[in-house]
Design a protein around this motif. Structure first.
Motif, mmCIF file in Angstrom:
data_model
loop_
_atom_site.group_PDB
_atom_site.id
_atom_site.type_symbol
_atom_site.label_atom_id
_atom_site.label_comp_id
_atom_site.label_asym_id
_atom_site.label_seq_id
_atom_site.Cartn_x
_atom_site.Cartn_y
_atom_site.Cartn_z
ATOM 1 N N ILE A 104 -1.630 10.046 -0.025
ATOM 2 C CA ILE A 104 -2.444 9.944 1.190
ATOM 3 C C ILE A 104 -3.001 8.526 1.345
ATOM 4 C CG2 ILE A 104 -4.535 10.781 2.357
ATOM 5 C CD1 ILE A 104 -2.206 12.842 2.270
ATOM 6 N N ALA A 105 -3.367 7.890 0.244
ATOM 7 C CA ALA A 105 -3.953 6.545 0.292
ATOM 8 C C ALA A 105 -2.909 5.440 0.487
ATOM 9 C CB ALA A 105 -4.737 6.278 -0.991
ATOM 10 N N GLU A 106 -1.638 5.745 0.295
ATOM 11 C CA GLU A 106 -0.579 4.724 0.379
ATOM 12 C C GLU A 106 -0.320 4.355 1.845
ATOM 13 O OE1 GLU A 106 1.985 1.976 -0.287
ATOM 14 O OE2 GLU A 106 1.091 2.995 -2.004
ATOM 15 N N PRO A 107 -0.528 3.093 2.223
ATOM 16 C CA PRO A 107 -0.365 2.712 3.634
ATOM 17 C C PRO A 107 1.078 2.746 4.140
ATOM 18 C CG PRO A 107 -0.874 0.779 2.296
ATOM 19 C CD PRO A 107 -1.002 1.976 1.399
ATOM 20 N N ASP A 108 2.058 2.625 3.258
ATOM 21 C CA ASP A 108 3.450 2.560 3.697
ATOM 22 C C ASP A 108 4.144 3.921 3.800
ATOM 23 O OD1 ASP A 108 3.334 -0.211 3.901
ATOM 24 O OD2 ASP A 108 4.001 -0.510 1.830
ATOM 25 N N ILE A 109 3.415 5.000 3.624
ATOM 26 C CA ILE A 109 4.009 6.342 3.697
ATOM 27 C C ILE A 109 3.922 6.865 5.128
ATOM 28 C CG2 ILE A 109 3.807 8.730 2.871
ATOM 29 C CD1 ILE A 109 4.916 6.768 0.800
ATOM 30 N N ALA A 110 5.004 7.465 5.593
ATOM 31 C CA ALA A 110 5.066 8.008 6.951
ATOM 32 C C ALA A 110 4.005 9.089 7.150
ATOM 33 C CB ALA A 110 6.449 8.586 7.214
ATOM 34 N N ASP A 111 3.454 9.125 8.353
ATOM 35 C CA ASP A 111 2.388 10.085 8.674
ATOM 36 C C ASP A 111 2.817 11.533 8.464
ATOM 37 O OD1 ASP A 111 0.614 8.053 9.305
ATOM 38 O OD2 ASP A 111 1.020 8.150 11.460
ATOM 39 N N ASN A 112 4.079 11.857 8.772
ATOM 40 C CA ASN A 112 4.526 13.243 8.609
ATOM 41 C C ASN A 112 4.556 13.664 7.136
ATOM 42 O OD1 ASN A 112 6.922 11.497 8.423
ATOM 43 N ND2 ASN A 112 8.070 13.408 8.247
ATOM 44 N N VAL A 113 4.813 12.728 6.244
ATOM 45 C CA VAL A 113 4.815 13.044 4.812
ATOM 46 C C VAL A 113 3.379 13.278 4.343
ATOM 47 C CG1 VAL A 113 5.468 12.226 2.503
ATOM 48 C CG2 VAL A 113 6.940 11.717 4.472
ATOM 49 N N ARG B 129 -1.077 17.196 2.973
ATOM 50 C CA ARG B 129 -2.352 17.822 3.354
ATOM 51 C C ARG B 129 -2.163 19.308 3.654
ATOM 52 N NH1 ARG B 129 -2.982 13.014 6.622
ATOM 53 N NH2 ARG B 129 -4.470 11.624 5.638
ATOM 54 N N PHE B 130 -1.099 19.632 4.383
ATOM 55 C CA PHE B 130 -0.812 21.013 4.749
ATOM 56 C C PHE B 130 -0.635 21.885 3.505
ATOM 57 C CE2 PHE B 130 2.421 24.302 5.346
ATOM 58 C CZ PHE B 130 1.811 25.087 6.305
ATOM 59 N N HIS B 131 0.198 21.436 2.576
ATOM 60 C CA HIS B 131 0.463 22.249 1.384
ATOM 61 C C HIS B 131 -0.778 22.376 0.501
ATOM 62 C CE1 HIS B 131 4.672 23.182 1.967
ATOM 63 N NE2 HIS B 131 4.827 21.934 2.404
ATOM 64 N N MET B 132 -1.594 21.338 0.448
ATOM 65 C CA MET B 132 -2.859 21.435 -0.291
ATOM 66 C C MET B 132 -3.761 22.467 0.380
ATOM 67 S SD MET B 132 -2.900 19.404 -2.996
ATOM 68 C CE MET B 132 -4.579 18.882 -3.368
ATOM 69 N N MET B 133 -3.856 22.406 1.717
ATOM 70 C CA MET B 133 -4.679 23.335 2.478
ATOM 71 C C MET B 133 -4.194 24.768 2.272
ATOM 72 S SD MET B 133 -5.327 23.405 6.590
ATOM 73 C CE MET B 133 -3.652 23.966 6.909
ATOM 74 N N ARG C 58 21.969 17.651 -0.451
ATOM 75 C CA ARG C 58 20.893 16.710 -0.143
ATOM 76 C C ARG C 58 19.551 17.403 -0.311
ATOM 77 N NH1 ARG C 58 22.674 11.411 0.589
ATOM 78 N NH2 ARG C 58 24.765 11.501 1.425
ATOM 79 N N TYR C 59 18.592 16.665 -0.827
ATOM 80 C CA TYR C 59 17.258 17.211 -1.087
ATOM 81 C C TYR C 59 16.387 17.118 0.153
ATOM 82 C CZ TYR C 59 18.800 16.999 -5.890
ATOM 83 O OH TYR C 59 19.515 17.176 -7.046
ATOM 84 N N GLN C 60 16.052 18.283 0.704
ATOM 85 C CA GLN C 60 15.152 18.383 1.846
ATOM 86 C C GLN C 60 14.160 19.499 1.570
ATOM 87 O OE1 GLN C 60 18.427 18.611 4.940
ATOM 88 N NE2 GLN C 60 16.940 17.299 5.982
ATOM 89 N N GLY C 61 12.922 19.252 1.885
ATOM 90 C CA GLY C 61 11.876 20.235 1.660
ATOM 91 C C GLY C 61 10.723 19.585 0.930
ATOM 92 N N GLU C 62 9.640 20.339 0.799
ATOM 93 C CA GLU C 62 8.460 19.817 0.129
ATOM 94 C C GLU C 62 7.607 20.960 -0.360
ATOM 95 O OE1 GLU C 62 7.287 20.973 3.986
ATOM 96 O OE2 GLU C 62 8.583 19.257 3.750
ATOM 97 N N GLY C 63 6.641 20.633 -1.202
ATOM 98 C CA GLY C 63 5.710 21.638 -1.695
ATOM 99 C C GLY C 63 4.790 21.060 -2.752
#
Length: 176
Positions: free
Chosen positions: A152-161, A166-170, A16-21
């Motif tokens: 970030i602009a998409e209203p239907d995306i969960a806040d944690n995503v 934002r975190f990875h960009m920072m 299963r695919y878990q993680g981000e970057g």
């Protein structure tokens, strides 16, 4: 390397695919899949010769303005889901909504190397408005690839995503 594929009760189980970057996209469309996702992808879609790398299928998401990326094994699962959805949406006279499969069929298989680098197909990249940065997010069966500002602009995306993007960009010293 930990293998994502296992056999349970005689059935091959996909990782299963878990993680981000965040990946930097060069002017030719080359980008690297983050290692947390690449490990699962490589295990789900190993090269026949045993070398590192493999093939990833990339195409537009069925609903969102992003891309989906997945291994060849997910195609059978996706086709089965779409066949069921098509049967459920067949109207009087046997007509069904042809767009159900059209939305999901727009994937292109591209090779990735041992570092997870691949060339993002041009139309899907255009469709998702992916410029210099691509945000990868594992959603168990597949990977979503977003332009960070679009996500970030998409209203239907969960806040944690959104926070993960934002975190990875920072972390890379980038701002949206």
């Amino acid at each position: 390397m930990k293998r994502a594929r296992q056999v349970r009760s005689g059935v091959l189980v996909r990782g299963r695919y878990q993680g981000e970057g965040i990946g930097l996209v060069d002017d030719k469309g080359r980008v690297a899949i983050p290692s947390s996702l690449r490990t699962t992808l490589a295990a789900n879609a190993p090269k026949a010769d045993g070398k590192t790398g493999g093939t990833v299928i990339v195409g537009p998401h069925q609903k969102s303005k992003c891309l989906v990326a997945y291994d060849q094994g997910y195609l059978d699962i996706l086709a089965e889901q779409l066949d069921r959805r098509e049967a459920e949406h067949t109207g009087p006279g046997g007509e069904f909504d042809y767009n159900i499969k059209r939305r999901a069929a727009a994937g292109e298989a591209v090779p990735f190397d041992g570092s997870g680098r691949f060339i993002m197909p041009a139309f899907p990249r255009f469709y998702a408005s992916i410029g210099e940065h691509a945000f990868f997010y594992g959603v168990l069966d597949y990977i979503e690839i977003w332009d960070p500002a679009t996500l970030i602009a998409e209203p239907d995306i969960a806040d944690n995503v959104k926070a993960a993007a934002r975190f990875h960009m920072m972390q890379k010293g980038l701002t949206l």
